[in-house]
Design a protein around this motif. Structure first.
Motif, PDB file in Angstrom:
ATOM      1  N   GLY A   1       0.819  -1.208   0.000  1.00 43.75           N
ATOM      2  CA  GLY A   1       0.000   0.000   0.000  1.00 43.75           C
ATOM      3  C   GLY A   1       0.853   1.259   0.000  1.00 43.75           C
ATOM      4  O   GLY A   1       0.546   2.228  -0.710  1.00 43.75           O
TER       5      GLY A   1
ATOM      6  N   TYR B   1       0.947   4.050  -2.909  1.00 48.88           N
ATOM      7  CA  TYR B   1       0.648   5.439  -2.538  1.00 48.88           C
ATOM      8  C   TYR B   1       1.737   6.385  -3.031  1.00 48.88           C
ATOM      9  O   TYR B   1       1.450   7.430  -3.627  1.00 48.88           O
TER      10      TYR B   1
ATOM     11  N   ARG C   1       1.783   6.450  -7.037  1.00 45.74           N
ATOM     12  CA  ARG C   1       0.667   7.206  -7.626  1.00 45.74           C
ATOM     13  C   ARG C   1       0.699   8.672  -7.223  1.00 45.74           C
ATOM     14  O   ARG C   1       0.098   9.508  -7.878  1.00 45.74           O
ATOM     15  N   GLY C   2       1.402   8.971  -6.134  1.00 41.45           N
ATOM     16  CA  GLY C   2       1.505  10.357  -5.706  1.00 41.45           C
ATOM     17  C   GLY C   2       2.616  11.125  -6.402  1.00 41.45           C
ATOM     18  O   GLY C   2       2.870  12.284  -6.058  1.00 41.45           O
TER      19      GLY C   2
ATOM     20  N   SER D   1       9.292   5.516  -3.813  1.00 39.33           N
ATOM     21  CA  SER D   1       8.588   4.268  -3.539  1.00 39.33           C
ATOM     22  C   SER D   1       9.555   3.099  -3.363  1.00 39.33           C
ATOM     23  O   SER D   1       9.209   2.083  -2.762  1.00 39.33           O
TER      24      SER D   1
END
Length: 219
Positions: free
Chosen positions: A71, A75, A78-79, A85
């Motif tokens: 997750g 997050y 996609r942010g 990441s």
């Protein structure tokens, strides 16, 4: 780079401490203390609390922590924090090192006759034959890295002040719960838990160093 120097020094100190603990554990110098803690935990055992501690064990289980890290990865990706990441690789690295140590370091776990049934996990398939040793505690390693990284990201990115304020205290509480759970269920020796805390801290700190790495002007 300068702001990261203290963190890198702490990281180096943790590595030295972990290597030192590994030598101490392999020499058997903590066996007496391990058994004293085991006796203390066994004397405080309450069967009615067993389901609760089995549930709490899931907080450090590979299933829950892996889902949380997936997750976090999604997050950040996609942010717009694509490179950031990759910090979740600290979680993967921690687990890899845990397995390597359990494979290479002879440190038998708490006897099965004493150990109370742990929470269900797919890792039971790997340990059912008794092939792995018990140092360090995988639950503790995963808890430190997973909840630590999530707290770090919340502190950096959460728009709500209360979330930023509570992120680290909640992470610390969860890590303490998982650590105590390992001892209360007699699933690990006290030295395994300390080893898990140190190895988890090493992986966590490495992840935060990556997140706070120097950026180029176009980033």
């Amino acid at each position: 780079m300068a702001p990261l120097v203290p963190r890198l020094l702490v990281l180096a100190a943790l590595v030295v401490s972990y290597v030192g603990l590994t030598l101490v554990v392999s020499a058997g110098w903590l066996s007496s203390l391990d058994h004293q803690v085991l006796v203390a935990m066994s004397s405080s055992w309450n069967e009615s609390l067993h389901p609760l501690f089995q549930f709490l064990a899931e907080l450090g289980g590979i299933e829950v922590t892996s889902i949380l890290m997936l997750g976090l990865f999604i997050y950040l990706l996609r942010g717009g924090f694509g490179a950031d990441s990759l910090a979740v690789l600290a979680f993967v690295g921690g687990m890899v090192l845990e397995v390597l140590y359990k494979t290479a370091l002879y440190h038998p776990g708490v006897p099965r006759a004493i150990e109370h049934k742990d929470g269900p996990s797919i890792t039971d398939l790997l340990t059912s034959g008794g092939g792995l040793n018990s140092f360090p505690s995988g639950h503790v390693v995963r808890a430190v890295v997973a909840y630590g990284l999530i707290a770090f990201v919340i502190r950096r990115l959460a728009p709500w002040p209360i979330a930023r304020l509570l992120a680290i205290p909640i992470a610390v509480v969860l890590i303490i719960i998982v650590s105590f759970d390992r001892l209360y269920l007699d699933a690990h020796w006290e030295s395994d838990v300390i080893g898990g805390l140190l190895l988890g801290a090493i992986a966590l700190l490495a992840g935060t160093v990556w997140l706070d790495r120097p950026r180029s002007a176009d980033n």
